[in-house]
Design an enzyme around this catalytic site. Structure first.
Site, PDB file in Angstrom:
ATOM      1  N   ASP A 205       0.828  -1.211   0.000  1.00  0.00           N
ATOM      2  CA  ASP A 205       0.000   0.000   0.000  1.00  0.00           C
ATOM      3  C   ASP A 205       0.867   1.268   0.000  1.00  0.00           C
ATOM      4  O   ASP A 205       1.636   1.490   0.932  1.00  0.00           O
ATOM      5  CB  ASP A 205      -0.859  -0.057   1.284  1.00  0.00           C
ATOM      6  CG  ASP A 205      -1.793   1.126   1.462  1.00  0.00           C
ATOM      7  OD1 ASP A 205      -1.809   2.033   0.610  1.00  0.00           O
ATOM      8  OD2 ASP A 205      -2.532   1.123   2.472  1.00  0.00           O
ATOM      9  N   HIS A 378      -3.948   4.482   6.496  1.00  0.00           N
ATOM     10  CA  HIS A 378      -2.828   4.026   5.670  1.00  0.00           C
ATOM     11  C   HIS A 378      -1.493   4.376   6.324  1.00  0.00           C
ATOM     12  O   HIS A 378      -1.410   5.307   7.108  1.00  0.00           O
ATOM     13  CB  HIS A 378      -2.923   4.675   4.283  1.00  0.00           C
ATOM     14  CG  HIS A 378      -4.167   4.289   3.552  1.00  0.00           C
ATOM     15  ND1 HIS A 378      -4.286   3.113   2.859  1.00  0.00           N
ATOM     16  CD2 HIS A 378      -5.360   4.913   3.447  1.00  0.00           C
ATOM     17  CE1 HIS A 378      -5.493   3.027   2.345  1.00  0.00           C
ATOM     18  NE2 HIS A 378      -6.177   4.110   2.676  1.00  0.00           N
TER      19      HIS A 378
END
Lengths: 564, 564
Positions: A205, A378
């Site tokens: 990610d 994130h």
């Protein structure tokens, strides 16, 4: 690092090697779906949607292109879903019915998928299988292990996929949160174990790579909500994502602490809250959650309302409240509204409009980074470095993010000692091929944006979108010309209709166009030149030029010829 | 604090009192123009434009509504301009020609206005007068003193306007920067002196009120540029606003320090740089600025390019470079691109697209808050507190910002001891009336957004914009029906043309609509019901329903009836 745009494009037909192909909508790479292919087997990781960009007016959703998958339908073994957010599960109703294979994921994720499929009456025909973290699933030559990661929805997973060329680790969306709320932390032990065993390819990610340092833990929003629930003089209305179960839990806990009851408002949030309560992912400390009708007459400082609309979505409950258009709830002086989300790029204007309108109605609005009522799901840069240090992959494929995020992620990995030619920066539909000791780009498969608009899936192409953008800029003008079939001359002055071009239908610019067109067509020679198509094109050219000269605008001009 | 939306609306015709009326485009209040009216005199502060929002497709600019000013044309004494940014000077070409009065401002601001008026051939007919800070101008009962403020363009001013009811201080756009670059700091001495004399009304910039603390000084970007010019291996391309003269100066200084020549690229930036050099607001330490053609063949690490496009404007030089569409400059591996600006809300997607494309072309892109290559030109919360403490106004009118900024500014002022009923939160066009001891809202004047689209000014109304938005969502379908005048029945199958609705002109949905329409109109009764307008409406209704049922989309449907 090797950027897909800079390498020769060719397709190899060599012996079976592992292929990995990312798919995503709009600018994001590998966000919505990833294929792993080896020999006669393909597995699919995630199956999500993107929300349309400004350049896609009228489009409801963007789903991945499955042309390649349909071509190889018999090879497809299973879908593996990392977590229950729209951009990872939202395309299942469109794509899953095309494949007769099982879907594997954790309990809450399967719960969120169930809500979605039930709504479309697709649940009975779907084969959903709940797994637990640590469990391994065989699918052809692939062995897929789910491990726990922290993200802004509980029960999120990363995948460790054993293949004949080595282990592929896909992080899914994650952050290294060691104190998440009602959710498991990222399993650093599993990552370390995988690192020790040897990771051939890491797909990681990249969304948060622009942010230095570590992302704050979900638990850091607790104190802000504690203060809000304690100090707000009236009702507290909290808007967040319907899937942000951990956030909803914190709001419930802090409300209960200060004797507030919580009403959940908005269809999608009610569905998710009920499902999460049933599955045990959300806990009510004691009759705190109540239907709005039962508690609406409590003292305002005994009331919390949980709702959707933190992104300014025009039909959401919060937008309706801000526009005094909500059936049940009227904003009034003394209300406190909390926006517990960061606007997604492109939504800033809608969110600002809501905040302004809520202030106008007398509410206090708590929003923005300083308010500490939201944290990202994130990883920041230091977390990505930690991930690389622990997993020590042979090859790195940054995914999830736009191309700048992937490149920044790749550069950062170079500073940690990963050789530049072991870092692959893909684009959507680009095929990466891995052997035990090599990695390269070997071609392309179709990966255009497939648009959902109303009932139509994929029947909206670039021409339609280009026309929509053109129409929105300067409007449309339609000329209807009635021609005498014999003489090729107009029977009377043409009709002109316009929308979105000038204010007044009797505008002299329009009238001038009618006169000019009538005069010009009088001089058309009969025979060939009076072909309807010729007249139609001539009329369009005359009007386009006329309008541009008079207004410096370029409306879309359409002409229709009727022969009598 | 008193919010304009919450008070009775009435117009008073009492004895002369000071009236202040703010004007602004889109959501911002008082940003573009402010009127001060006393007895038979009006002065105008600023005359700027706003850029259109998403809901205003095709619009080029939004200018203030001058209906009220034109009604009182003879009262208008002069325009006073605080600084040379578009949102404060951009509407002069449209509005100044309507009034035969002088424009007062500082030298650089007059220079920027000159560039703008010359382009429109309006310079000769304009009466521009350069003043210096500290100077006072008489205009009817008003006495206007300009004092220096720091902002992101040099030579910016605040105004101290003496009136018969007391002194009005208008900050303009400002920050309290004590180490600006090639520009004077905010004159704290003048503000303190005014505070001592007594400030009746303070109109103050609220743009930055969401930001805690102090805005960093312009000089803090120096070290970042120093490092960039020293360490970048190739060309450095810096994009910023054409009016950000101080930033341009820093780029020139740091380039010169590391032996780089600077080429200025882009029409508006070239014009501004030349003008600022002429007026002495920009200094070239020694032949650093050179035409592109003369230095294009230097070693890349000896080259800096200054250009526009930091906001992603599609026709700007940087956007062209990012899209490989620039006539002179091709981005290549080794280039460093610096975005020295923060995206204006609404521009984020365009800016992201450019960054991605520049990365794709192999450039390194430096952008975002962490890069420290940009600082805001507006005051943070602590600066606003400082301003209030120094000027100690009797009445505060927060301006410049959307309604949330004004309300947050007002609340902050309450914490500093300004009584709630001495803080007025206006909306555009709302009239505030001041006497020596009172302040209240006394009505409205026209203050709608006036749209500039191509050559048209003000001839685009809300209907046109609504139509444009509708057209952009689902496109347009036009049906042309030829009726027999005698029988009232269609002569043949109707023609249907569509754009932006479905991909294929032969789409079965369109063909189905034609058939349905033809069949339905066959059954129209002759006589009254066959009136063209009746048929036209019926056809529209039939098609709208048909298309919605088949697609769940709502294209704009237009029908034209031709009688033969």
């Amino acid at each position: 690092m090797v950027f897909s745009g800079h390498q020769e494009r060719y397709i190899t037909l060599a012996k079976p090697r592992l292929r990995i192909i990312p798919f995503g909508g709009t600018g994001e790479i590998g966000k919505n779906m990833t294929l792993l292919e080896y020999g006669n087997s393909i597995i699919v990781v995630d199956c999500g949607v993107m929300f349309p960009e400004e350049t896609m007016p009228g489009i409801d959703l963007v789903i991945p292109d499955v042309t390649y998958l349909l071509d190889k339908k018999k090879k497809v073994k299973a879908f593996f879903i990392t977590h229950g957010h729209e951009d990872h599960i939202g395309a299942l109703p469109y794509i899953l019915p095309l494949f007769d294979v099982p879907v594997y994921s954790t309990a809450l994720t399967i719960g969120l998928i169930t809500v979605k499929l039930r709504e479309r009456r697709l649940l009975d025909s779907s084969d959903l299988r709940t797994i637990t973290h640590g469990q391994r699933i065989e699918a052809g030559p692939f062995n897929v292990e789910f491990f726990s990661v922290a993200h802004s929805v509980p029960d999120a997973s990363g995948l460790a996929i054993r293949t004949p060329v080595g282990t592929v680790v896909h992080t899914g969306d994650f952050k290294i949160d060691l104190t998440p709320v009602e959710s498991k932390p990222t399993d650093m032990g599993a990552l370390a174990r995988l690192g020790t065993e040897g990771v051939q390819v890491l797909l990681a990610d990249s969304t948060g790579v622009e942010r230095p340092g570590y992302t704050p833990s979900e638990s850091t929003v607790g104190p802000a909500f504690d203060e809000i629930m304690r100090n707000s003089p009236g009702r507290v209305i909290v808007a967040t994502f319907a899937s942000l179960i951990s956030r909803i839990q914190q709001v419930i806990n802090k409300s209960a602490k200060y004797d507030r009851k919580v009403a959940v408002v908005g269809r999608s949030m009610i569905q998710n809250v009920n499902m999460a309560l049933d599955l045990g992912y959300l806990h009510d400390p004691g009759d705190t959650i109540q239907p709005w009708e039962k508690i609406m007459n409590l003292a305002p400082n005994k009331l919390t309302i949980m709702t959707t609309g933190a992104q300014g979505e025009p039909t959401s409950a919060l937008s309706r409240m801000a526009n005094r258009d909500h059936r049940q709830i009227t904003i009034r002086t003394g209300d406190t509204v909390v926006l517990s989300a960061t606007p997604i790029p492109g939504n800033e204007e809608l969110v600002s409009r809501n905040i302004d309108n809520l202030f106008r109605l007398g509410a206090n609005v708590i929003y923005g980074a300083d308010a500490k009522v939201h944290v990202s799901g994130h990883p920041g840069r230091e977390e990505l470095k930690m991930l690389l240090s622990v997993t020590r992959p042979k090859f790195l494929v940054p995914v999830h993010g736009e191309v700048r995020h992937l490149i920044l992620h790749g550069r950062m990995a170079e500073t940690l000692g990963i050789p530049a030619d072991h870092i692959l920066i893909p684009e959507n539909g680009r095929v990466m091929e891995f052997s035990p000791d090599s990695a390269r780009f070997v071609g392309h498969v179709p990966a255009s944006n497939v648009f959902v608009d109303g009932l139509g899936v994929g029947n909206i192409g670039d021409v339609v979108l280009r026309d929509r953008v053109h129409l929105s800029q300067d409007g449309v003008v339609i000329a209807v010309i009635t021609l005498n079939r014999r003489t090729g001359k107009p029977v009377n002055r043409p009709d002109i209709v316009s929308r979105g071009f000038v204010d007044d239908v009797d505008d002299p610019i329009i009238e001038g166009g009618r006169d000019l067109l009538y005069r010009s067509l009088q001089h058309t020679h009969a025979n060939t030149s009076a072909e309807p198509v010729y007249v139609q094109n001539k009329a369009r050219d005359i009007l386009q030029k006329h309008f541009f000269t008079k207004t410096k605008r370029r409306p879309m001009v359409l002409s229709v010829v009727v022969e009598v």
